[in-house]
Scaffold this active site. Structure first.
Site, PDB file in Angstrom:
ATOM      1  N   GLU A 171      -6.628  17.432   0.762  1.00 57.63           N
ATOM      2  CA  GLU A 171      -5.781  16.245   0.656  1.00 57.63           C
ATOM      3  C   GLU A 171      -6.240  15.301   1.742  1.00 57.63           C
ATOM      4  OE1 GLU A 171      -3.830  15.239  -1.495  1.00 57.63           O
ATOM      5  OE2 GLU A 171      -3.814  17.118  -2.613  1.00 57.63           O
TER       6      GLU A 171
ATOM      7  N   CYS B  37      -0.222  10.105   4.894  1.00 60.16           N
ATOM      8  CA  CYS B  37      -1.181   9.701   3.866  1.00 60.16           C
ATOM      9  C   CYS B  37      -0.439   9.080   2.689  1.00 60.16           C
ATOM     10  CB  CYS B  37      -2.051  10.862   3.439  1.00 60.16           C
ATOM     11  SG  CYS B  37      -1.136  12.218   2.788  1.00 60.16           S
TER      12      CYS B  37
HETATM   13  C1  UN1 Z   1       5.439  13.021   2.923  1.00 61.83           C
HETATM   14  O1  UN1 Z   1       5.240  11.841   2.642  1.00 61.83           O
HETATM   15  O2  UN1 Z   1       6.573  13.470   3.136  1.00 61.83           O
HETATM   16  O3  UN1 Z   1      -0.514  14.213   5.396  1.00 61.83           O
HETATM   17  C2  UN1 Z   1       4.358  14.007   3.012  1.00 61.83           C
HETATM   18  C3  UN1 Z   1       0.232  13.500   4.724  1.00 61.83           C
HETATM   19  C4  UN1 Z   1       0.588  13.958   3.337  1.00 61.83           C
HETATM   20  C5  UN1 Z   1       1.975  14.456   3.264  1.00 61.83           C
HETATM   21  C6  UN1 Z   1       2.985  13.414   3.109  1.00 61.83           C
HETATM   22  N1  UN1 Z   1      -0.313  15.025   2.950  1.00 61.83           N
HETATM   23  O4  UN1 Z   1       0.682  12.477   5.176  1.00 61.83           O
END
Ligand code: UN1
Length: 456
Positions: free
Chosen positions: A226, A260
């Site tokens: 991710e 993200c």
């Molecule tokens: C969220 O928006 O609650 O690392 C989680 C990150 C994403 C997770 C977001 N993989 O920001």
């Protein structure tokens, strides 16, 4: 020696730790391999029980985890409390998921025979986790990996190492020895981990994620990554201006935009003037400051480099014709504080509208109509999440099917994830199969097709 410092008070060293070298990683993975046999032999009900007890142990020490998270990564209290509670919910959810169907029965070619496609664990899963969700991300990777019978070695981001070690201290006693271990370190440790484990799950930057995917695929092991986002929120002319502005301000600036899933582009269809003012006001009203205070929405960013990234992006935007509508300066506090930034005047191709800044930074773009909004929304290399604000169901439905993102949210913030639903993006945002929900079973297991015929 690596240090993890508090972004709120950089003189506050939360933890000094050694980078675990290749030999240390090898030992951890070998120990996890031994543990995997005991873990599997506990059987499904044993795993349910262990994960439930781990969940209750995390719940019992939620305050301590929350306080350490606030101190180590600067996440504001309300969000950090929510994240710790989410960690507990994830453990409870995957404790039950152990009992989900783990295969399919298929028609047998011979009468009386059996053909079963059943899921088996890989063995040892390596998880490489970021600093921005120091509890939820390690747990949303580790809990399903464990539930489906694997053991786990976790390499947390250096800036969130103390929280990861606390999570290990809390949950490990309920599992066989070495079934969940943390190896501290940075690149050397991460590379060693990928070279030893049977399966890798990564969350972090695009640059590191690409290297992780290359290293894992070179070994032929399953990998999911991710990575970034450049997430648009599209505001249609009929949207409720005040409520859309408030939701988008939170999605863009909460935890200083260090997700993200944060909104980075706000695409306003039609005349943008009313919405622009509402968004400016909504951002201006967000409390900035000490993350340990309950009302704070915007605390520090994680490091001096993160402050520079925001300040440089402001300069870059100004050079591209940008007009700063709000913020743009460093805040005169001891920690890594910057004002949230809202700007317009740049085109959709500007660097600040294309790349991920990973700070409290949002770019307003105007679109003539829905077609132009979709083109802008999709016109980036990322494809994680997009949001649409409207009361017009027909228009919303049309847009949802044209947006190239793994998640689409209608009248909901881009940030915030439902742990029981598949999570992930397309294009440069993600690689491999989805995380979370039932989708995790697919990633953390392989299929064995079993044929049993009556002896003839
Ligand atoms: C969220 O928006 O609650 O690392 C989680 C990150 C994403 C997770 C977001 N993989 O920001």
């Amino acid at each position: 020696m690596i240090s993890s410092n508090s972004p709120t008070h950089p003189d506050d060293v939360v933890l000094d730790f050694e980078e675990v070298d290749a030999v240390g990683v090898h030992r951890a993975v070998e120990a996890a391999r031994v543990a995997q046999r005991s873990w599997w032999e506990l059987g499904a009900l044993g795993r349910v029980n262990a994960l439930n007890r781990a969940a209750e142990a995390v719940a019992a020490r939620a305050d301590e985890i929350t306080k350490l998270g606030i101190r180590e990564v600067g996440k504001p209290r309300t969000e950090m409390e929510g994240e710790t509670a989410r960690g507990v919910a994830i453990l409870r959810y995957y404790a039950q998921a152990v009992l989900d169907p783990d295969g399919t029965s298929l028609p047998s070619p011979a009468v009386g025979g059996l053909v079963i496609a059943r899921r088996r664990p890989y063995g040892v899963v390596g998880i490489i986790t970021p600093w921005n969700f120091p509890v939820a991300i390690p747990l949303w990777k580790a809990a399903p990996a464990l539930a489906y019978g694997n053991t786990v070695v976790c390499k947390p981001a250096p800036a969130a190492t103390a929280v990861a070690l606390l999570v290990e201290e809390i949950i490990a006693p309920f599992l066989p020895a070495n079934a969940f271990t943390v190896v501290t370190g940075d690149q050397v440790t991460g590379e060693a981990l990928i070279s030893e484990v049977d399966c890798v799950s990564f969350t972090g930057s695009r640059g590191v994620g690409s290297a992780v995917v290359r290293a894992a695929t070179a070994r032929g092991i399953p990998v999911q990554a991710e990575m970034g986002g450049q997430n648009p929120s599209i505001v249609l002319p009929d949207a409720d201006v005040e409520s859309a502005a408030s939701v988008i301000a939170g999605a863009a600036m909460g935890f200083s935009g260090q997700k993200c899933t944060a909104t980075s582009r706000v695409i306003v269809v039609g005349d943008p003037s009313r919405f622009t003012e509402a968004l400016r006001e909504a951002i201006a009203s967000l409390p900035v400051g000490d993350p340990s205070l309950r009302e704070t929405v915007i605390g520090p960013v994680v490091s001096e480099a993160a402050v520079s990234a925001v300040i440089d992006a402001v300069a870059d935007a100004k050079g591209a014709g940008g007009r700063i509508l709000y913020g743009g300066d460093r805040i005169d506090l001891a920690g890594y504080f910057v004002e949230p930034v809202l700007l317009d005047g740049v085109g959709p191709g500007a660097r600040v509208a294309q790349e991920e800044i990973f700070g409290p930074f949002a770019v307003l773009l105007g679109a003539r109509d829905d077609d132009e909004a979709v083109e802008m929304a999709n016109g980036v290399r990322f494809g994680l999440v997009s949001a649409i604000f409207t009361n017009d169901l027909t228009r919303a439905l049309d847009l949802t099917s044209r947006l190239e993102t793994g998640l689409v949210r209608v009248n909901a913030p881009t940030s915030g994830v439902d742990f029981h639903a598949p999570f992930g993006g397309i294009k440069d945002s993600s690689y491999g199969s989805r995380e979370q929900g039932k989708a995790a079973q697919e990633f953390y297991t392989w299929i064995q097709t079993l044929t049993v015929l009556a002896a003839s």
